[in-house]
Design a protein around this motif. Structure first.
Motif, PDB file in Angstrom:
ATOM      1  N   LYS A  78       0.828  -1.208   0.000  1.00 34.63           N
ATOM      2  CA  LYS A  78       0.000   0.000   0.000  1.00 34.63           C
ATOM      3  C   LYS A  78       0.862   1.257   0.000  1.00 34.63           C
ATOM      4  CE  LYS A  78      -3.557   2.272   2.816  1.00 34.63           C
ATOM      5  NZ  LYS A  78      -4.380   2.176   4.058  1.00 34.63           N
ATOM      6  N   ASP A  79       1.981   1.225   0.702  1.00 37.00           N
ATOM      7  CA  ASP A  79       2.867   2.383   0.770  1.00 37.00           C
ATOM      8  C   ASP A  79       3.554   2.628  -0.568  1.00 37.00           C
ATOM      9  OD1 ASP A  79       2.222   2.571   3.485  1.00 37.00           O
ATOM     10  OD2 ASP A  79       3.856   1.205   4.049  1.00 37.00           O
ATOM     11  N   TRP A  80       3.986   1.562  -1.237  1.00 41.54           N
ATOM     12  CA  TRP A  80       4.615   1.708  -2.557  1.00 41.54           C
ATOM     13  C   TRP A  80       3.626   2.252  -3.580  1.00 41.54           C
ATOM     14  CZ3 TRP A  80       9.512   2.127  -3.215  1.00 41.54           C
ATOM     15  CH2 TRP A  80      10.398   1.447  -2.394  1.00 41.54           C
ATOM     16  N   GLU A  81       2.385   1.818  -3.493  1.00 36.32           N
ATOM     17  CA  GLU A  81       1.357   2.353  -4.389  1.00 36.32           C
ATOM     18  C   GLU A  81       1.171   3.845  -4.157  1.00 36.32           C
ATOM     19  OE1 GLU A  81      -2.036  -0.029  -3.552  1.00 36.32           O
ATOM     20  OE2 GLU A  81      -1.361  -1.741  -4.751  1.00 36.32           O
ATOM     21  N   ALA A  82       1.168   4.238  -2.878  1.00 36.34           N
ATOM     22  CA  ALA A  82       1.034   5.658  -2.553  1.00 36.34           C
ATOM     23  C   ALA A  82       2.223   6.451  -3.096  1.00 36.34           C
ATOM     24  CB  ALA A  82       0.913   5.838  -1.040  1.00 36.34           C
ATOM     25  N   LEU A  83       3.423   5.914  -2.947  1.00 35.56           N
ATOM     26  CA  LEU A  83       4.623   6.582  -3.446  1.00 35.56           C
ATOM     27  C   LEU A  83       4.561   6.768  -4.961  1.00 35.56           C
ATOM     28  CD1 LEU A  83       7.347   4.759  -1.336  1.00 35.56           C
ATOM     29  CD2 LEU A  83       6.899   7.221  -1.319  1.00 35.56           C
ATOM     30  N   PHE A  84       4.076   5.742  -5.663  1.00 38.02           N
ATOM     31  CA  PHE A  84       3.985   5.827  -7.123  1.00 38.02           C
ATOM     32  C   PHE A  84       3.037   6.943  -7.553  1.00 38.02           C
ATOM     33  CE2 PHE A  84       1.771   4.778 -11.062  1.00 38.02           C
ATOM     34  CZ  PHE A  84       2.833   4.612 -11.936  1.00 38.02           C
ATOM     35  N   LEU A  86       1.796   9.504  -5.745  1.00 38.05           N
ATOM     36  CA  LEU A  86       2.207  10.823  -5.280  1.00 38.05           C
ATOM     37  C   LEU A  86       3.318  11.383  -6.163  1.00 38.05           C
ATOM     38  CD1 LEU A  86       2.238  10.329  -1.403  1.00 38.05           C
ATOM     39  CD2 LEU A  86       0.643  11.726  -2.729  1.00 38.05           C
ATOM     40  N   SER A  87       4.266  10.531  -6.553  1.00 39.32           N
ATOM     41  CA  SER A  87       5.347  10.971  -7.429  1.00 39.32           C
ATOM     42  C   SER A  87       4.818  11.385  -8.794  1.00 39.32           C
ATOM     43  CB  SER A  87       6.377   9.850  -7.592  1.00 39.32           C
ATOM     44  OG  SER A  87       6.931   9.489  -6.348  1.00 39.32           O
ATOM     45  N   ALA A 175      -3.874  20.079 -13.953  1.00 40.60           N
ATOM     46  CA  ALA A 175      -2.760  20.377 -13.054  1.00 40.60           C
ATOM     47  C   ALA A 175      -3.263  20.708 -11.650  1.00 40.60           C
ATOM     48  CB  ALA A 175      -1.934  21.537 -13.607  1.00 40.60           C
ATOM     49  N   LEU A 176      -4.348  21.464 -11.569  1.00 45.59           N
ATOM     50  CA  LEU A 176      -4.941  21.814 -10.276  1.00 45.59           C
ATOM     51  C   LEU A 176      -5.412  20.570  -9.533  1.00 45.59           C
ATOM     52  CD1 LEU A 176      -6.121  23.879  -8.244  1.00 45.59           C
ATOM     53  CD2 LEU A 176      -8.168  23.955  -9.679  1.00 45.59           C
ATOM     54  N   VAL A 177      -6.070  19.667 -10.239  1.00 47.20           N
ATOM     55  CA  VAL A 177      -6.559  18.423  -9.629  1.00 47.20           C
ATOM     56  C   VAL A 177      -5.390  17.563  -9.159  1.00 47.20           C
ATOM     57  CG1 VAL A 177      -7.800  16.264 -10.076  1.00 47.20           C
ATOM     58  CG2 VAL A 177      -8.717  18.429 -10.932  1.00 47.20           C
ATOM     59  N   LEU A 178      -4.334  17.494  -9.969  1.00 50.60           N
ATOM     60  CA  LEU A 178      -3.176  16.654  -9.644  1.00 50.60           C
ATOM     61  C   LEU A 178      -2.478  17.130  -8.373  1.00 50.60           C
ATOM     62  CD1 LEU A 178      -1.670  16.149 -13.214  1.00 50.60           C
ATOM     63  CD2 LEU A 178      -2.686  14.377 -11.776  1.00 50.60           C
ATOM     64  N   TRP A 179      -2.233  18.422  -8.271  1.00 52.70           N
ATOM     65  CA  TRP A 179      -1.497  18.892  -7.095  1.00 52.70           C
ATOM     66  C   TRP A 179      -2.385  18.913  -5.856  1.00 52.70           C
ATOM     67  CZ3 TRP A 179       1.161  20.922  -3.172  1.00 52.70           C
ATOM     68  CH2 TRP A 179       2.552  20.845  -3.232  1.00 52.70           C
ATOM     69  N   THR A 180      -3.679  19.082  -6.054  1.00 56.32           N
ATOM     70  CA  THR A 180      -4.601  18.957  -4.922  1.00 56.32           C
ATOM     71  C   THR A 180      -4.553  17.540  -4.378  1.00 56.32           C
ATOM     72  OG1 THR A 180      -6.085  20.660  -5.818  1.00 56.32           O
ATOM     73  CG2 THR A 180      -7.003  19.150  -4.181  1.00 56.32           C
ATOM     74  N   ASN A 186      -0.409  13.219   0.311  1.00 56.38           N
ATOM     75  CA  ASN A 186       0.870  13.240   1.005  1.00 56.38           C
ATOM     76  C   ASN A 186       0.691  13.569   2.480  1.00 56.38           C
ATOM     77  OD1 ASN A 186       3.886  13.227   0.856  1.00 56.38           O
ATOM     78  ND2 ASN A 186       3.641  15.350   1.469  1.00 56.38           N
ATOM     79  N   SER A 187      -0.171  14.522   2.780  1.00 59.17           N
ATOM     80  CA  SER A 187      -0.422  14.897   4.174  1.00 59.17           C
ATOM     81  C   SER A 187      -0.981  13.720   4.964  1.00 59.17           C
ATOM     82  CB  SER A 187      -1.386  16.085   4.228  1.00 59.17           C
ATOM     83  OG  SER A 187      -1.674  16.446   5.559  1.00 59.17           O
ATOM     84  N   ARG A 188      -1.913  12.994   4.380  1.00 56.68           N
ATOM     85  CA  ARG A 188      -2.536  11.880   5.087  1.00 56.68           C
ATOM     86  C   ARG A 188      -1.587  10.689   5.209  1.00 56.68           C
ATOM     87  NH1 ARG A 188      -8.608  12.859   2.555  1.00 56.68           N
ATOM     88  NH2 ARG A 188      -9.156  14.466   4.090  1.00 56.68           N
ATOM     89  N   CYS A 189      -0.718  10.499   4.232  1.00 59.65           N
ATOM     90  CA  CYS A 189       0.276   9.424   4.337  1.00 59.65           C
ATOM     91  C   CYS A 189       1.257   9.709   5.472  1.00 59.65           C
ATOM     92  CB  CYS A 189       1.043   9.276   3.025  1.00 59.65           C
ATOM     93  SG  CYS A 189       0.145   8.388   1.722  1.00 59.65           S
ATOM     94  N   LEU A 190       1.670  10.961   5.609  1.00 62.41           N
ATOM     95  CA  LEU A 190       2.625  11.321   6.653  1.00 62.41           C
ATOM     96  C   LEU A 190       2.024  11.163   8.042  1.00 62.41           C
ATOM     97  CD1 LEU A 190       4.273  14.438   4.993  1.00 62.41           C
ATOM     98  CD2 LEU A 190       5.383  12.271   5.515  1.00 62.41           C
TER      99      LEU A 190
END
Length: 331
Positions: A78-84, A86-87, A175-180, A186-190
């Motif tokens: 699940k973490d690797w999927e999130a990293l993919f 988010l990147s 772009a707006l949707v992507l960075w949102t 990212n905040s919730r993963c941290l």
């Protein structure tokens, strides 16, 4: 929720000023990214992005290598999927779509649409349990919108790079949707991943982003028909490494620290620091003072952040009072 859990949540309110400082630091470093295309002008935006993220990936791999085996035991699928994701959303795909928006619709259209990023993140954050209400955040959001409109209106004086307004608007919305999605995810993963430091999480994102940039490198090479001199390539490599270290390594590290210290409803407002410092660097680069609307935008951005911090401090004080009352009553 127990009193101990409530106390833990309230204690995070004391970290809001520190979180704002981290957010300002991240914005100051991220703002330098806007100078990269000027410093590497012969190269296309895609080439600049790929160069930055390749350097980011290589540096991240070198820095994380001593801890690689121990980190592998801490990460799940699940973490690797999130990293993919988010990147892809927060780095590669976002930058490409933003560049296309500028090329097709012009700076004014792109800045107007993407300038509403703090609003979208804050609206999503206001839906979290125990978060500051949307109504309380409305003044801050209005100042944010006013600042974005001032910047976009001022940019109308600049000629658009292309007349494809509809496709440019679509790219800017993407772009707006992507960075949102990146800011929220990212905040919730941290918050969820306590076993990893914010530094290691940033380096892991760098490794995944570098791998994605490597896959895009053939497209980047073919995106320009020009041949470059040895001096231009050396300058490009230097700019890519500098941006990777300053913005991606240190800037992202500060942003991740901030994300663990402030609620999601404040995360969106912290993005305004990037706009704030990018404008300052732009004025210094152009050797000029801000114009009237740009000065108004500065004031609006400042008021937006200040009102957002004030609302969260008052919200935290009310929660402390409520919990103290519960403890006195033995609840």
């Amino acid at each position: 929720m127990t009193i101990m859990e409530n106390n833990k949540r309230v204690d995070t309110a004391h970290t809001i000023p520190l979180g704002v400082l981290y957010g300002a630091g991240a914005g100051a470093l991220w703002g330098l990214v806007f100078l990269a295309p000027e410093l590497a002008r012969p190269f296309t935006p895609l080439q600049v992005a790929v160069g930055r993220y390749l350097a980011y990936g290589v540096l991240s791999a070198l820095m994380i290598a001593p801890r690689w085996k121990s980190l592998m035991h801490s990460l799940r699928k699940k973490d690797w999927e999130a990293l993919f994701w988010l990147s892809l959303c927060g780095n590669v795909f976002y930058y490409v779509m933003l560049s296309m928006a500028v090329q097709k619709g012009g700076i004014a259209l792109a800045s107007l649409v993407v300038g509403f990023l703090p609003i979208t993140v804050t609206i999503i954050g206001s839906r979290d349990k125990g978060a500051v209400s949307f109504g309380a955040l409305l003044p801050s959001l209005l100042f944010c919108a006013a600042g974005a409109l001032c910047v976009a209106w001022q940019a109308l004086a600049a000629p658009a790079a292309g007349g494809h307004a509809v496709s440019g608007f679509f790219c800017a919305v993407v772009a707006l949707v992507l960075w949102t999605a990146y800011a929220v995810g990212n905040s919730r993963c941290l918050v969820r991943l306590h076993v990893l430091s914010v530094h290691d999480w940033n380096l892991l994102i760098g490794i995944v982003t570098g791998a994605q940039a490597l896959l895009l490198s053939p497209v980047a090479i073919l995106s320009s028909p020009y041949t470059y001199s040895t001096g231009q390539l050396g300058r490009f490599a230097a700019v890519s490494c500098a941006v990777a270290v300053i913005a991606s390594i240190f800037g992202n590290a500060l942003w991740n620290r901030m994300s663990r210290l402030v609620p999601l409803t404040m995360t969106g407002q912290m993005i305004l620091f990037e706009t704030f410092f990018a404008l300052i660097y732009g004025f210094l680069w152009e050797h000029r003072w801000p114009r009237l609307l740009e000065g108004v935008a500065f004031v609006c951005i400042t008021l937006s952040v200040l009102t957002c911090v004030s609302v969260h401090q008052k919200h935290a004080a009310r929660r402390r009072g409520a919990i103290s009352g519960l403890m006195e009553n033995g609840v």
